[in-house]
Design a protein around this motif. Structure first.
Motif, PDB file in Angstrom:
ATOM      1  N   ASP A  97       0.692  -0.968  -0.197  1.00  0.00           N
ATOM      2  CA  ASP A  97       0.227  -0.153   0.297  1.00  0.00           C
ATOM      3  C   ASP A  97       1.178   0.990  -0.246  1.00  0.00           C
ATOM      4  OD1 ASP A  97      -0.978   2.370   2.037  1.00  0.00           O
ATOM      5  OD2 ASP A  97      -3.079   1.007   0.658  1.00  0.00           O
ATOM      6  N   TYR A  98       0.582   2.427  -1.212  1.00  0.00           N
ATOM      7  CA  TYR A  98       1.223   3.178  -0.955  1.00  0.00           C
ATOM      8  C   TYR A  98       1.435   4.403   0.414  1.00  0.00           C
ATOM      9  CZ  TYR A  98       2.831   7.989  -2.159  1.00  0.00           C
ATOM     10  OH  TYR A  98       3.534   9.571  -2.165  1.00  0.00           O
ATOM     11  N   THR A 105       1.406  -1.425  -6.219  1.00  0.00           N
ATOM     12  CA  THR A 105       0.702  -0.032  -5.471  1.00  0.00           C
ATOM     13  C   THR A 105      -0.478  -0.218  -5.646  1.00  0.00           C
ATOM     14  OG1 THR A 105       0.910   1.331  -3.772  1.00  0.00           O
ATOM     15  CG2 THR A 105       1.279   2.270  -5.911  1.00  0.00           C
ATOM     16  N   THR A 106      -1.348   0.181  -4.529  1.00  0.00           N
ATOM     17  CA  THR A 106      -2.813   1.304  -4.482  1.00  0.00           C
ATOM     18  C   THR A 106      -2.435   2.367  -5.501  1.00  0.00           C
ATOM     19  OG1 THR A 106      -2.236   2.398  -2.755  1.00  0.00           O
ATOM     20  CG2 THR A 106      -3.822   0.090  -3.154  1.00  0.00           C
ATOM     21  N   ASN A 107      -3.538   2.266  -6.472  1.00  0.00           N
ATOM     22  CA  ASN A 107      -3.645   4.113  -7.437  1.00  0.00           C
ATOM     23  C   ASN A 107      -4.373   4.516  -6.122  1.00  0.00           C
ATOM     24  OD1 ASN A 107      -4.670   5.576  -9.171  1.00  0.00           O
ATOM     25  ND2 ASN A 107      -5.016   3.948 -10.331  1.00  0.00           N
ATOM     26  N   ARG A 108      -3.631   5.913  -6.100  1.00  0.00           N
ATOM     27  CA  ARG A 108      -4.049   6.826  -5.328  1.00  0.00           C
ATOM     28  C   ARG A 108      -5.363   7.930  -5.797  1.00  0.00           C
ATOM     29  NH1 ARG A 108       1.144   9.701  -4.452  1.00  0.00           N
ATOM     30  NH2 ARG A 108       1.592   8.419  -6.322  1.00  0.00           N
ATOM     31  N   ARG A 117      -5.921   0.541 -10.584  1.00  0.00           N
ATOM     32  CA  ARG A 117      -6.892   0.253 -10.075  1.00  0.00           C
ATOM     33  C   ARG A 117      -6.843  -1.353  -9.343  1.00  0.00           C
ATOM     34  NH1 ARG A 117     -11.223   1.720 -14.435  1.00  0.00           N
ATOM     35  NH2 ARG A 117     -12.580   1.566 -11.459  1.00  0.00           N
ATOM     36  N   TYR A 118      -8.196  -1.196  -8.152  1.00  0.00           N
ATOM     37  CA  TYR A 118      -8.760  -2.536  -8.075  1.00  0.00           C
ATOM     38  C   TYR A 118      -8.113  -3.267  -6.292  1.00  0.00           C
ATOM     39  CZ  TYR A 118     -11.995  -1.889 -11.489  1.00  0.00           C
ATOM     40  OH  TYR A 118     -12.431  -1.835 -12.846  1.00  0.00           O
ATOM     41  N   ASP A 157      -6.338  -1.580  -3.947  1.00  0.00           N
ATOM     42  CA  ASP A 157      -7.031  -1.455  -2.919  1.00  0.00           C
ATOM     43  C   ASP A 157      -7.787  -2.622  -2.213  1.00  0.00           C
ATOM     44  OD1 ASP A 157      -8.715  -0.612  -4.383  1.00  0.00           O
ATOM     45  OD2 ASP A 157      -9.472   0.187  -2.992  1.00  0.00           O
ATOM     46  N   ARG A 198      -5.985  -6.035   0.705  1.00  0.00           N
ATOM     47  CA  ARG A 198      -6.820  -5.516   1.740  1.00  0.00           C
ATOM     48  C   ARG A 198      -6.778  -6.723   2.987  1.00  0.00           C
ATOM     49  NH1 ARG A 198     -12.677  -2.766   3.417  1.00  0.00           N
ATOM     50  NH2 ARG A 198     -12.862  -2.105   5.168  1.00  0.00           N
TER      51      ARG A 198
END
Length: 359
Positions: A157-158, A209-212, A236-237, A239, A243
């Motif tokens: 995760d960013y 990583t996650t898209n902000r 995308r997706y 996150d 999780r």
């Protein structure tokens, strides 16, 4: 989908705990050995370790009459016995229980990253190598055809990478310690940051990583302070996928303690990415693989009583909006041809009118 015997499931749990414990005391790996050397009538401890090229690398430890060092040597004997026992457990789980081990090179890559602290810093193993771990985690046999891969994908995760105030050693050094031909790949955007590394055989290690969510960051690798100089590709997706991950083992060597996505989230995420694949030759091959893995997990999770968790993950993704519903529906339409009963039972929690609208 046949579940492995209770004896083997118990063995998985025991191996997982012991593998995790072993990674906290890696100063003297059990692949080496302590050697007493006499110099000028005084004995000293040295540690011999394989150098990976058929020879030995020797490190000085200290005088043999140092009580703390001698206690460490005695402790090491027990640790080495445990290491050998864990290797036997991995062998039993792969040969007798029918669980799948990664290819040796993939195992070495993941083992090196684990030892460097990637999973301690909340990195997550994703992609097909993560799928290989679900056999042990769920206690089921997965077909070999669904787990073949030539790369390793890892995510973080960013926000975690930015805030953890710690880092693993340089990624390039870690990978070149396994294969000196590893090199960072230039990013398609022209950014000087690299999120992927490849060796001369074409094996690829990639960080995601996650898209902000901002267009400012689209198509640009994100700077990840905790990843030892590596950047990461925002997707995308992602996150949703990473999780609430779970800890399990990769059945390599004496077992490698890893963190992977929750299998229910992994299954739903595979439906989503399959629904977004292009219909060209390359896209179709990846789509087929996504659908096989999603279908097998849909079947396995319900077979062993995790259907409610799977339904919860599907509902969460479905409630994220119209674009999510469209891609999920496209994935389900494709995968249910082979896994119709398993998919239908879970997909049935959603209102029929919403499904038809998404189509």
């Amino acid at each position: 989908m046949k579940q492995i015997d209770l004896m083997f499931r118990t063995m998985v749990a025991e191996l997982q705990q012991r593998t995790f414990d072993a990674q906290w005391s890696a100063d003297f790996p059990p692949t080496g050995r302590f050697v007493s050397v006499k110099v000028d009538n005084r004995s000293y401890w040295y540690f011999d370790q394989p150098d990976g090229e058929g020879g030995q690398k020797r490190r000085y430890v200290g005088p043999a009459d140092d009580t703390e060092i001698s206690a460490r040597v005695e402790t090491f004997k027990a640790e080495k016995d445990d290491y050998q026992n864990r290797r036997k457990m991995v062998a039993a789980l792969t040969r007798e229980a029918g669980l799948i081990a990664p290819d040796r090179f993939t195992g070495q890559v993941v083992e090196a990253l684990a030892a460097a602290g990637l999973f301690r810093l909340r990195g997550v193993l994703v992609g097909t190598v993560a799928f290989q771990c679900y056999g042990a985690y769920l206690g089921v046999r997965l077909p070999m055809a669904a787990v073949l891969t030539g790369d390793a994908d890892l995510a973080q995760d960013y926000a975690i990478s930015s805030e953890v105030e710690d880092s693993i050693p340089p990624i390039v050094d870690l990978l070149q310690g396994i294969d000196p031909s590893f090199r960072p790949l230039p990013h398609v955007s022209g950014s000087p940051r690299s999120n992927a590394f490849r060796n001369s055989s074409g094996y690829r290690v990639e960080f995601l990583t996650t898209n902000r969510g901002s267009e400012e960051y689209a198509d640009q690798p994100a700077q990840m302070p905790a990843l030892g100089g590596a950047a990461a590709e925002p997707l995308r997706y992602m996150d949703f996928l990473i999780r609430d991950p779970v800890r399990t083992i990769l059945l390599h060597s004496a077992g490698v303690s890893v963190v992977v996505p929750d299998p229910s989230r992994f299954a739903v995420h595979k439906l989503i990415v399959a629904g977004r694949r292009l219909d060209d030759a390359g896209g179709q091959a990846k789509k087929d693989k996504d659908l096989r893995q999603a279908g097998m997990l849909f079947e396995a999770l319900q077979e062993i009583g995790y259907g409610a968790d799977l339904a919860d993950a599907l509902r969460e993704a479905w409630d994220r909006g119209p674009s999510w519903r469209t891609t999920i529906t496209a994935g389900v339409d494709a995968v249910q041809k082979q896994y119709k009963p398993a998919v239908h039972r879970t997909f049935g929690i959603l209102p029929l009118e919403e499904i038809e609208k998404a189509r």
